[in-house]
Design a protein around this motif. Structure first.
Motif, PDB file in Angstrom:
ATOM      1  N   LEU A  22       0.840  -1.206   0.000  1.00  0.00           N
ATOM      2  CA  LEU A  22       0.000   0.000   0.000  1.00  0.00           C
ATOM      3  C   LEU A  22       0.874   1.254   0.000  1.00  0.00           C
ATOM      4  O   LEU A  22       0.590   2.224  -0.711  1.00  0.00           O
ATOM      5  CB  LEU A  22      -0.933  -0.006   1.210  1.00  0.00           C
ATOM      6  N   HIS A  23       1.967   1.215   0.771  1.00  0.00           N
ATOM      7  CA  HIS A  23       2.854   2.370   0.802  1.00  0.00           C
ATOM      8  C   HIS A  23       3.571   2.529  -0.541  1.00  0.00           C
ATOM      9  O   HIS A  23       3.680   3.647  -1.069  1.00  0.00           O
ATOM     10  CB  HIS A  23       3.873   2.236   1.944  1.00  0.00           C
ATOM     11  N   GLN A  24       4.039   1.437  -1.090  1.00  0.00           N
ATOM     12  CA  GLN A  24       4.767   1.541  -2.367  1.00  0.00           C
ATOM     13  C   GLN A  24       3.843   1.997  -3.497  1.00  0.00           C
ATOM     14  O   GLN A  24       4.270   2.662  -4.428  1.00  0.00           O
ATOM     15  CB  GLN A  24       5.456   0.215  -2.683  1.00  0.00           C
ATOM     16  N   LEU A  52      17.616  -9.827   0.303  1.00  0.00           N
ATOM     17  CA  LEU A  52      16.981  -9.005   1.341  1.00  0.00           C
ATOM     18  C   LEU A  52      17.413  -7.545   1.182  1.00  0.00           C
ATOM     19  O   LEU A  52      16.582  -6.626   1.274  1.00  0.00           O
ATOM     20  CB  LEU A  52      17.348  -9.517   2.741  1.00  0.00           C
ATOM     21  N   ASP A  53      18.700  -7.336   0.904  1.00  0.00           N
ATOM     22  CA  ASP A  53      19.193  -5.967   0.702  1.00  0.00           C
ATOM     23  C   ASP A  53      18.610  -5.339  -0.562  1.00  0.00           C
ATOM     24  O   ASP A  53      18.318  -4.142  -0.581  1.00  0.00           O
ATOM     25  CB  ASP A  53      20.725  -5.969   0.638  1.00  0.00           C
ATOM     26  N   ARG A  54      18.451  -6.134  -1.620  1.00  0.00           N
ATOM     27  CA  ARG A  54      17.839  -5.587  -2.841  1.00  0.00           C
ATOM     28  C   ARG A  54      16.389  -5.162  -2.586  1.00  0.00           C
ATOM     29  O   ARG A  54      15.937  -4.150  -3.115  1.00  0.00           O
ATOM     30  CB  ARG A  54      17.878  -6.614  -3.982  1.00  0.00           C
ATOM     31  N   VAL A  55      15.665  -5.939  -1.780  1.00  0.00           N
ATOM     32  CA  VAL A  55      14.287  -5.551  -1.456  1.00  0.00           C
ATOM     33  C   VAL A  55      14.285  -4.257  -0.641  1.00  0.00           C
ATOM     34  O   VAL A  55      13.519  -3.319  -0.922  1.00  0.00           O
ATOM     35  CB  VAL A  55      13.550  -6.684  -0.707  1.00  0.00           C
ATOM     36  N   ARG A  56      15.164  -4.192   0.358  1.00  0.00           N
ATOM     37  CA  ARG A  56      15.222  -2.982   1.202  1.00  0.00           C
ATOM     38  C   ARG A  56      15.611  -1.741   0.405  1.00  0.00           C
ATOM     39  O   ARG A  56      15.320  -0.617   0.818  1.00  0.00           O
ATOM     40  CB  ARG A  56      16.227  -3.191   2.343  1.00  0.00           C
ATOM     41  N   ALA A  57      16.262  -1.927  -0.735  1.00  0.00           N
ATOM     42  CA  ALA A  57      16.701  -0.794  -1.566  1.00  0.00           C
ATOM     43  C   ALA A  57      15.626  -0.340  -2.563  1.00  0.00           C
ATOM     44  O   ALA A  57      15.847   0.603  -3.325  1.00  0.00           O
ATOM     45  CB  ALA A  57      17.977  -1.182  -2.331  1.00  0.00           C
ATOM     46  N   GLN A  58      14.465  -0.979  -2.556  1.00  0.00           N
ATOM     47  CA  GLN A  58      13.398  -0.592  -3.497  1.00  0.00           C
ATOM     48  C   GLN A  58      12.828   0.782  -3.143  1.00  0.00           C
ATOM     49  O   GLN A  58      12.761   1.150  -1.969  1.00  0.00           O
ATOM     50  CB  GLN A  58      12.256  -1.621  -3.456  1.00  0.00           C
ATOM     51  N   ARG A 101      10.436   3.638  -2.049  1.00  0.00           N
ATOM     52  CA  ARG A 101       9.323   3.696  -1.095  1.00  0.00           C
ATOM     53  C   ARG A 101       9.263   2.494  -0.178  1.00  0.00           C
ATOM     54  O   ARG A 101       8.199   2.157   0.377  1.00  0.00           O
ATOM     55  CB  ARG A 101       7.979   3.901  -1.801  1.00  0.00           C
ATOM     56  N   PHE A 102      10.389   1.799  -0.008  1.00  0.00           N
ATOM     57  CA  PHE A 102      10.424   0.708   0.969  1.00  0.00           C
ATOM     58  C   PHE A 102      10.166   1.256   2.370  1.00  0.00           C
ATOM     59  O   PHE A 102      10.670   2.337   2.711  1.00  0.00           O
ATOM     60  CB  PHE A 102      11.793   0.016   0.925  1.00  0.00           C
ATOM     61  N   VAL A 103       9.399   0.530   3.154  1.00  0.00           N
ATOM     62  CA  VAL A 103       9.264   0.857   4.580  1.00  0.00           C
ATOM     63  C   VAL A 103       9.518  -0.395   5.404  1.00  0.00           C
ATOM     64  O   VAL A 103       9.123  -1.498   5.010  1.00  0.00           O
ATOM     65  CB  VAL A 103       7.861   1.418   4.960  1.00  0.00           C
TER      66      VAL A 103
END
Lengths: 199, 199
Positions: free
Chosen positions: B20-22, B186-192, B194-196
């Motif tokens: 929802l945030h992204q 995991l780091d690639r996801v966190r770098a997307q 609007r990641f929260v």
């Protein structure tokens, strides 16, 4: 032609076989014996690294596993999957319910009763799965008291997903007689055009 | 506006909150406390008869539950869900894998460790869930050794579904350090964009 890797004892595999028949889609069936760990060979793990049937192989060699993902893929554009986005998501809701809140209790209990020696550990395991299975049947009964089918008042892959192991719930030790709306729905599914029984 | 029924401790709820945030979709959050059985009240059971969060309520009052069905519904037409039918089915394959082969081991272990007294029975239960969790991490590691993301080489709801509890696998007693491809993913996801973070 499509290729389906499957084991006749699997209700998850039956979901794909039933829909393929109802869609009149020809396919080659490759039978693997779960009980002989034929889904854990290097050859099959190259096809599905998670080592589970059913797995569907397309003409071009691409492979798809997880029974309910296979149903969704095969049903696209057919009457077995609603076209409305919300109704499609509701079909998925019931299919995730089936895999998380139904299958681990009812299907796994059936597997343990049919294919495992009934040791004290297995009996404890079966007892632990009882309340979850009963809760799943309660949720289904409640929905079916006011609905003919699970989504959009028509037979869909959500019904196929839930039918597969509910029809043999008795083999898992779950009597469906106290759930009359489920009993009537099972009959409605069996009355669908091109229905084929399991096994 | 959308309404999300959720509990901050839930990784399943976090999946919906992250997407929802992204998507920059505003929503009202109604927090229920699982530990106080606030998902088992008559009021909430009228919204989701299966008594689980997250559940999404639309403007018109219709409700959708099952975290991965909610992801699929919200992501339709966005970059977070491929448009190709096979790729969509692959996203579902990984999401069913998450709910059947990952969540019951890794997420449930985390819940038992964080929110239950560590009685002998609970410790036995945790031990029983160990091999399943390790098997799920092995499957993920193997896929991520040759892929940046789970489907179509781009970040999608399949990544969100698997990220939710893999990021906190350590709280469930599963160290991800031996799985370097998972750590990098995991780091690639966190770098997307609007990641929260969770919680």
């Amino acid at each position: 032609m499509l290729t389906l890797y499957d084991d006749a004892i699997s209700g998850n595999g039956y979901k794909a076989r039933l829909l393929l028949h109802q869609l009149d889609r020809p396919y080659e069936l490759i039978e693997l014996d779960i009980l002989k760990a034929e889904t854990r060979t290097p050859e099959f793990l190259a096809i599905n690294p998670n080592g589970r049937i059913p797995t569907l192989k397309l003409d071009d060699g691409r492979c798809l596993s997880e029974s309910n993902a296979i149903l969704f893929y095969l049903a696209e554009g057919s009457a077995y999957l609603p076209s409305d986005p919300f109704e499609r998501a509701k079909a998925l809701q019931w299919m995730f319910f089936e895999q998380y809140s139904h299958e681990p209790f009812i299907a796994t209990s059936r597997f343990l009763r049919l294919h495992r020696e009934q040791t004290p550990d297995v009996l404890v395991d079966l007892e632990r799965r009882r309340s979850g299975g009963e809760a799943a049947l309660e949720v289904m009964q409640q929905h079916l008291e006011t609905h003919e089918f699970f989504v959009a008042n028509s037979y869909s892959i959500a019904d196929i997903a839930l039918f597969a192991y509910t029809q043999v719930a008795g083999e898992g030790g779950f009597d469906v007689a106290p759930y009359p709306a489920i009993v009537a729905w099972l009959d409605r599914v069996r009355a669908q055009p091109r229905f084929v029984a399991m096994g």
